[in-house]
Structure formats: C-alpha cells, structure tokens
Write a protein that holds these residues in place. Structure first.
Motif, PDB file in Angstrom:
ATOM      1  N   ARG A  28      10.687  21.254  44.714  1.00  0.00           N
ATOM      2  CA  ARG A  28       9.709  20.448  43.984  1.00  0.00           C
ATOM      3  C   ARG A  28       8.778  19.730  44.951  1.00  0.00           C
ATOM      4  NH1 ARG A  28      11.915  16.374  39.684  1.00  0.00           N
ATOM      5  NH2 ARG A  28      11.048  14.656  40.849  1.00  0.00           N
ATOM      6  N   SER A  29       9.314  19.217  46.044  1.00  0.00           N
ATOM      7  CA  SER A  29       8.488  18.549  47.052  1.00  0.00           C
ATOM      8  C   SER A  29       7.478  19.505  47.653  1.00  0.00           C
ATOM      9  CB  SER A  29       9.367  17.964  48.163  1.00  0.00           C
ATOM     10  OG  SER A  29      10.214  16.975  47.649  1.00  0.00           O
ATOM     11  N   ILE A  30       7.911  20.737  47.903  1.00  0.00           N
ATOM     12  CA  ILE A  30       6.992  21.736  48.457  1.00  0.00           C
ATOM     13  C   ILE A  30       5.884  22.044  47.461  1.00  0.00           C
ATOM     14  CG2 ILE A  30       6.807  24.164  49.150  1.00  0.00           C
ATOM     15  CD1 ILE A  30       9.589  23.799  50.475  1.00  0.00           C
ATOM     16  N   LYS A  31       6.227  22.139  46.179  1.00  0.00           N
ATOM     17  CA  LYS A  31       5.207  22.381  45.150  1.00  0.00           C
ATOM     18  C   LYS A  31       4.196  21.236  45.115  1.00  0.00           C
ATOM     19  CE  LYS A  31       8.027  25.180  42.069  1.00  0.00           C
ATOM     20  NZ  LYS A  31       8.714  25.244  40.764  1.00  0.00           N
ATOM     21  N   TYR A  32       4.690  20.006  45.192  1.00  0.00           N
ATOM     22  CA  TYR A  32       3.783  18.857  45.203  1.00  0.00           C
ATOM     23  C   TYR A  32       2.883  18.884  46.434  1.00  0.00           C
ATOM     24  CZ  TYR A  32       6.234  16.547  41.336  1.00  0.00           C
ATOM     25  OH  TYR A  32       6.765  16.224  40.124  1.00  0.00           O
ATOM     26  N   ALA A  33       3.450  19.183  47.596  1.00  0.00           N
ATOM     27  CA  ALA A  33       2.663  19.237  48.829  1.00  0.00           C
ATOM     28  C   ALA A  33       1.588  20.309  48.737  1.00  0.00           C
ATOM     29  CB  ALA A  33       3.576  19.488  50.023  1.00  0.00           C
ATOM     30  N   LEU A  34       1.938  21.480  48.216  1.00  0.00           N
ATOM     31  CA  LEU A  34       0.948  22.548  48.053  1.00  0.00           C
ATOM     32  C   LEU A  34      -0.121  22.157  47.035  1.00  0.00           C
ATOM     33  CD1 LEU A  34       3.271  25.687  48.125  1.00  0.00           C
ATOM     34  CD2 LEU A  34       1.697  24.914  49.916  1.00  0.00           C
ATOM     35  N   GLY A  35       0.280  21.460  45.983  1.00  0.00           N
ATOM     36  CA  GLY A  35      -0.688  20.975  44.997  1.00  0.00           C
ATOM     37  C   GLY A  35      -1.663  19.979  45.596  1.00  0.00           C
ATOM     38  N   VAL A  36      -1.150  19.071  46.406  1.00  0.00           N
ATOM     39  CA  VAL A  36      -2.024  18.095  47.075  1.00  0.00           C
ATOM     40  C   VAL A  36      -2.967  18.816  48.024  1.00  0.00           C
ATOM     41  CG1 VAL A  36      -2.066  16.190  48.735  1.00  0.00           C
ATOM     42  CG2 VAL A  36      -0.469  16.133  46.823  1.00  0.00           C
ATOM     43  N   GLY A  37      -2.441  19.777  48.787  1.00  0.00           N
ATOM     44  CA  GLY A  37      -3.284  20.535  49.716  1.00  0.00           C
ATOM     45  C   GLY A  37      -4.389  21.288  48.998  1.00  0.00           C
ATOM     46  N   ALA A  38      -4.054  21.925  47.892  1.00  0.00           N
ATOM     47  CA  ALA A  38      -5.057  22.655  47.114  1.00  0.00           C
ATOM     48  C   ALA A  38      -6.102  21.701  46.546  1.00  0.00           C
ATOM     49  CB  ALA A  38      -4.381  23.437  45.990  1.00  0.00           C
TER      50      ALA A  38
ATOM     51  N   VAL B 292     -10.205  21.682  47.179  1.00  0.00           N
ATOM     52  CA  VAL B 292     -11.167  21.740  46.068  1.00  0.00           C
ATOM     53  C   VAL B 292     -12.134  20.572  46.131  1.00  0.00           C
ATOM     54  CG1 VAL B 292     -11.420  21.604  43.552  1.00  0.00           C
ATOM     55  CG2 VAL B 292      -9.698  23.112  44.552  1.00  0.00           C
ATOM     56  N   TYR B 293     -11.639  19.333  46.312  1.00  0.00           N
ATOM     57  CA  TYR B 293     -12.588  18.216  46.320  1.00  0.00           C
ATOM     58  C   TYR B 293     -13.453  18.232  47.563  1.00  0.00           C
ATOM     59  CZ  TYR B 293      -9.441  14.975  48.979  1.00  0.00           C
ATOM     60  OH  TYR B 293      -8.642  14.363  49.901  1.00  0.00           O
ATOM     61  N   SER B 294     -12.948  18.783  48.657  1.00  0.00           N
ATOM     62  CA  SER B 294     -13.772  18.906  49.860  1.00  0.00           C
ATOM     63  C   SER B 294     -14.872  19.936  49.656  1.00  0.00           C
ATOM     64  CB  SER B 294     -12.904  19.283  51.061  1.00  0.00           C
ATOM     65  OG  SER B 294     -11.994  18.244  51.350  1.00  0.00           O
ATOM     66  N   LEU B 295     -14.548  21.049  48.996  1.00  0.00           N
ATOM     67  CA  LEU B 295     -15.573  22.053  48.691  1.00  0.00           C
ATOM     68  C   LEU B 295     -16.635  21.492  47.752  1.00  0.00           C
ATOM     69  CD1 LEU B 295     -13.349  25.236  48.258  1.00  0.00           C
ATOM     70  CD2 LEU B 295     -15.057  24.832  50.046  1.00  0.00           C
ATOM     71  N   VAL B 296     -16.204  20.736  46.749  1.00  0.00           N
ATOM     72  CA  VAL B 296     -17.157  20.109  45.825  1.00  0.00           C
ATOM     73  C   VAL B 296     -18.069  19.153  46.594  1.00  0.00           C
ATOM     74  CG1 VAL B 296     -17.364  18.496  43.879  1.00  0.00           C
ATOM     75  CG2 VAL B 296     -15.715  20.387  43.776  1.00  0.00           C
ATOM     76  N   ASP B 297     -17.494  18.353  47.475  1.00  0.00           N
ATOM     77  CA  ASP B 297     -18.300  17.427  48.280  1.00  0.00           C
ATOM     78  C   ASP B 297     -19.283  18.182  49.178  1.00  0.00           C
ATOM     79  OD1 ASP B 297     -17.070  15.217  47.180  1.00  0.00           O
ATOM     80  OD2 ASP B 297     -15.808  14.799  48.929  1.00  0.00           O
ATOM     81  N   LYS B 298     -18.820  19.257  49.823  1.00  0.00           N
ATOM     82  CA  LYS B 298     -19.678  20.043  50.716  1.00  0.00           C
ATOM     83  C   LYS B 298     -20.866  20.613  49.940  1.00  0.00           C
ATOM     84  CE  LYS B 298     -20.490  22.763  54.441  1.00  0.00           C
ATOM     85  NZ  LYS B 298     -20.936  22.304  55.712  1.00  0.00           N
ATOM     86  N   VAL B 299     -20.615  21.171  48.762  1.00  0.00           N
ATOM     87  CA  VAL B 299     -21.700  21.713  47.935  1.00  0.00           C
ATOM     88  C   VAL B 299     -22.614  20.577  47.476  1.00  0.00           C
ATOM     89  CG1 VAL B 299     -22.231  22.846  45.738  1.00  0.00           C
ATOM     90  CG2 VAL B 299     -20.420  23.754  47.202  1.00  0.00           C
ATOM     91  N   GLY B 300     -22.018  19.461  47.065  1.00  0.00           N
ATOM     92  CA  GLY B 300     -22.803  18.322  46.579  1.00  0.00           C
ATOM     93  C   GLY B 300     -23.768  17.788  47.615  1.00  0.00           C
ATOM     94  N   VAL B 301     -23.301  17.612  48.855  1.00  0.00           N
ATOM     95  CA  VAL B 301     -24.197  17.077  49.890  1.00  0.00           C
ATOM     96  C   VAL B 301     -25.161  18.138  50.407  1.00  0.00           C
ATOM     97  CG1 VAL B 301     -22.643  15.212  50.564  1.00  0.00           C
ATOM     98  CG2 VAL B 301     -22.555  17.400  51.798  1.00  0.00           C
TER      99      VAL B 301
END
Length: 140
Positions: free
Chosen positions: A4-14, A18-27
């Motif tokens: 479960r911890s690994i799933k959470y870590a992978l979810g946070v990483g994903a 995603v939010y970094s890609l959104v920010d990159k496109v936004g700027v």
C-alpha cells in the motif's frame, strides 16, 4: 503495509509529474507571473466557501493571531513557486522536477538540525535514494 505504501508513493510521483507538466504547458502559454496569480486567485475562490463555512467567525482572529507566519509562509511559497515556474521556461522539465523534489532532502535536514528529529535508517536511505536519483538524471 508495504504494498500500500508503494502504491501511495507511485501515486504521489505520478501526481507530481502531471502537475509539473500542466505548469510547464501553462507557463509556455502565459508569463509565470500571470500564471501564478491565476493559480492563487482561482484557488482562493474555490476554497473560500469551505473556509468561510468551516471557520465562520474564526478566520479573522486566526489571521490576526498568525499574521506574521501567514505573511512569511505565503510570500515564501509564492516566491519559490514563481522561481520554479520561471525555471520551467528555461530548462528541461526532468531536471527541474528532480531538483524541485530535492526540497524533501532539505526539509529532512532542517528537521534533523533544528527540530532534533532522529536520522533513522529509513530516512537516511530515502535521502540517499533521492540524491542518487538526482545524480542518475544528471548523468543520463
């Protein structure tokens, strides 16, 4: 458990990717100053009904009581986020995302030095893994 911890870590990483890609496109579309203003303004508009309902009558007192902390943390987070957005316009996303997450190492170090947190084997391994990841990205 561990799975479960690994799933959470992978979810946070994903989520970070995603939010970094959104920010990159936004700027890439608008200047980072306008982008960050829109992010904070729209976030405030969306959260305001909840805050007003949940902390009715308290938010003014809390604002006065913690004014200095609110200003320092608010300005600090705004400035660091703006620096990241400016960096997204200048360099490769993979380097910037990795360096941005190095803040976890800095936070852990500050916790050990200033808050007398223990440097456990797990914490040391996590710090080493983050640093190793940064090195691997740079060498690739």
């Amino acid at each position: 458990g561990g799975a479960r911890s690994i799933k959470y870590a992978l979810g946070v990483g994903a989520t970070m990717v995603v939010y970094s890609l959104v920010d990159k496109v936004g700027v890439g579309i608008v200047h980072p100053v306008f982008y960050i203003w829109f992010m904070y303004f729209s976030g405030t508009l969306m959260l305001w009904p909840y805050v007003a309902r949940r902390y009715a009558g308290q938010w003014r007192q809390i604002g006065r009581q913690y004014r200095s902390s609110i200003l320092v943390i608010g300005l600090g987070s705004c400035c660091t986020y703006l620096l990241i957005l400016l960096a997204y316009r200048l360099g490769p996303l993979s380097y910037i995302i990795a360096l941005r997450e190095f803040a976890v190492v800095v936070g852990a170090g500050l916790g050990i030095v200033f808050l007398n947190e223990r440097l456990t084997a797990a914490k040391a391994a996590a710090i080493a893994a983050i640093v190793a990841g940064l090195i691997c990205i740079k060498l690739a």
